[in-house]
Design an enzyme around this catalytic site. Sequence first.
Site, PDB file in Angstrom:
ATOM      1  N   HIS A   1       0.813  -1.210   0.000  1.00  0.00           N
ATOM      2  CA  HIS A   1       0.000   0.000   0.000  1.00  0.00           C
ATOM      3  C   HIS A   1       0.848   1.261   0.000  1.00  0.00           C
ATOM      4  CE1 HIS A   1      -4.268  -0.822   0.263  1.00  0.00           C
ATOM      5  NE2 HIS A   1      -4.066  -1.801   1.112  1.00  0.00           N
TER       6      HIS A   1
ATOM      7  N   GLU B   1      -4.803  -1.816  12.769  1.00  0.00           N
ATOM      8  CA  GLU B   1      -5.905  -1.643  11.818  1.00  0.00           C
ATOM      9  C   GLU B   1      -6.492  -3.007  11.462  1.00  0.00           C
ATOM     10  OE1 GLU B   1      -6.657   0.253   7.353  1.00  0.00           O
ATOM     11  OE2 GLU B   1      -4.643  -0.340   7.972  1.00  0.00           O
ATOM     12  N   HIS B   2      -5.632  -3.943  11.061  1.00  0.00           N
ATOM     13  CA  HIS B   2      -6.040  -5.308  10.734  1.00  0.00           C
ATOM     14  C   HIS B   2      -5.326  -6.278  11.675  1.00  0.00           C
ATOM     15  CE1 HIS B   2      -6.004  -3.098   6.770  1.00  0.00           C
ATOM     16  NE2 HIS B   2      -7.254  -3.517   6.798  1.00  0.00           N
TER      17      HIS B   2
ATOM     18  N   HIS C   1     -33.118  27.436  38.344  1.00  0.00           N
ATOM     19  CA  HIS C   1     -33.432  26.034  38.095  1.00  0.00           C
ATOM     20  C   HIS C   1     -34.296  25.491  39.238  1.00  0.00           C
ATOM     21  CE1 HIS C   1     -30.196  26.206  35.151  1.00  0.00           C
ATOM     22  NE2 HIS C   1     -30.390  24.934  34.825  1.00  0.00           N
TER      23      HIS C   1
END
Length: 433
Positions: free
Chosen positions: A265, A330-331, A423
């Site tokens: 890659h 990642e993997h 409140h």
Amino acid sequence: MSPGTLKYRGSLSGLSSEVRRRLLERSGTSDVQVAERTRALIARVRQEGDAALLEMALQFDRARLSSLEVPRARWEEALASLEPKVRSALERAARNIAAAHVAQKPQAIEVETEPGIVVGRRPDPLARVGVYAPGGRAVYPSSVLMGVVPAKVAGVGEIIVCSPPGPEGLPAAGVLAAALLAGADRVFALGGAGAVAAMAYGTQSVPRVDRIVGPGNAYVAAAKLQVVDAVAIDAPAGPSEILVVADGSADPEAVAREMLAQAEHDPDACCVTLAVGEAQADAVAQAVERAAARARRREIVSASLGARGAVLSVGSLEEAWPFVSDFAPEHLLIATEAPQAHLGRVRHCGTVFLGERASVAFGDYMTGANHVLPTAGLGHAYSGLSVLDFYRWTAWQRVDREAAARLAEDVGTLADSEGLFAHAEAARAWRNS
């Protein structure tokens, strides 16, 4: 083994603290020049709009554009030009991605926390999303499918795709064909930081989106981080990576194939194997050497493995899992006997592949799982892209009369304790309702 094929060899336990740190800290330091240039490009797009984008196309892509948007007829021409086998494979991938992501669709929920008090959440599809598709050296029609199909499944109102133009003024034919197959609504011939800025802030031609997804180069990654004041993004993405855990049952050749598939890659890809036993580690390392020598993308593979490639031995699988957790790949490929038995040990990664037959390549293209995944250890905090990324949630609550009376005093007490007296008054007004 020839020197330089792999950066790191030896045992995991024998790694120095410095080498271990280098393997784990993969994000690197931010390139100051890239960040500064990206900031300037984003500013130009915000100030000049389409004019800046047209100039950038000429400057960076050598494309003289008359229009930023690609007419749908050109998508159709691109699809018609695909080889039938390629088209069939893309169509199969799109079907599987759709099937996997339909199963992920969220449901509205509501719960009665006390009698008369109902709290709910409803998933609403985003109105418009942008999918970035790389061009130039890296053209991945499959990434178009991974971004567009889940958005379509989620019911996003409008899906636009941005991809850099080639010299002829159009994105790659595969990108255009994939956009049509996946169901995108519009495509723009835009790349780099300019495309991200255009989608984040809008221009005369490019609509502003609610979320930007998809991989890109360093400028795309930097731009996505710089526009988070205006738009949501997916996980910041870096170079590809894989961590293989292999015991003696794994085929060293199969492990080597997986290492090379990620190494090809990018020269900055990170590929690591933890092998049980020195003999298995040596066998894997030798298989990687042989595979690298015959790789068609040998220059990239050699650079990647020589910079961040590692085959390390461990005494047992138990020794491997703490490193897997720290690495957060990642993997993650678990190439062991009964790999399913180890799935429960995994908490931090993009996606897990169980068994050596579950090649990462199958997940990258065809299983239906999404391949847009967190890298560089971000699996500790981020998940891979899914249909959930294309929704926002509308929260609501209902309080009936009796419940309001029961809530009034305790809420008033808490509000008083925080010094928020209006409140308290608003709550106590319902004491006698």
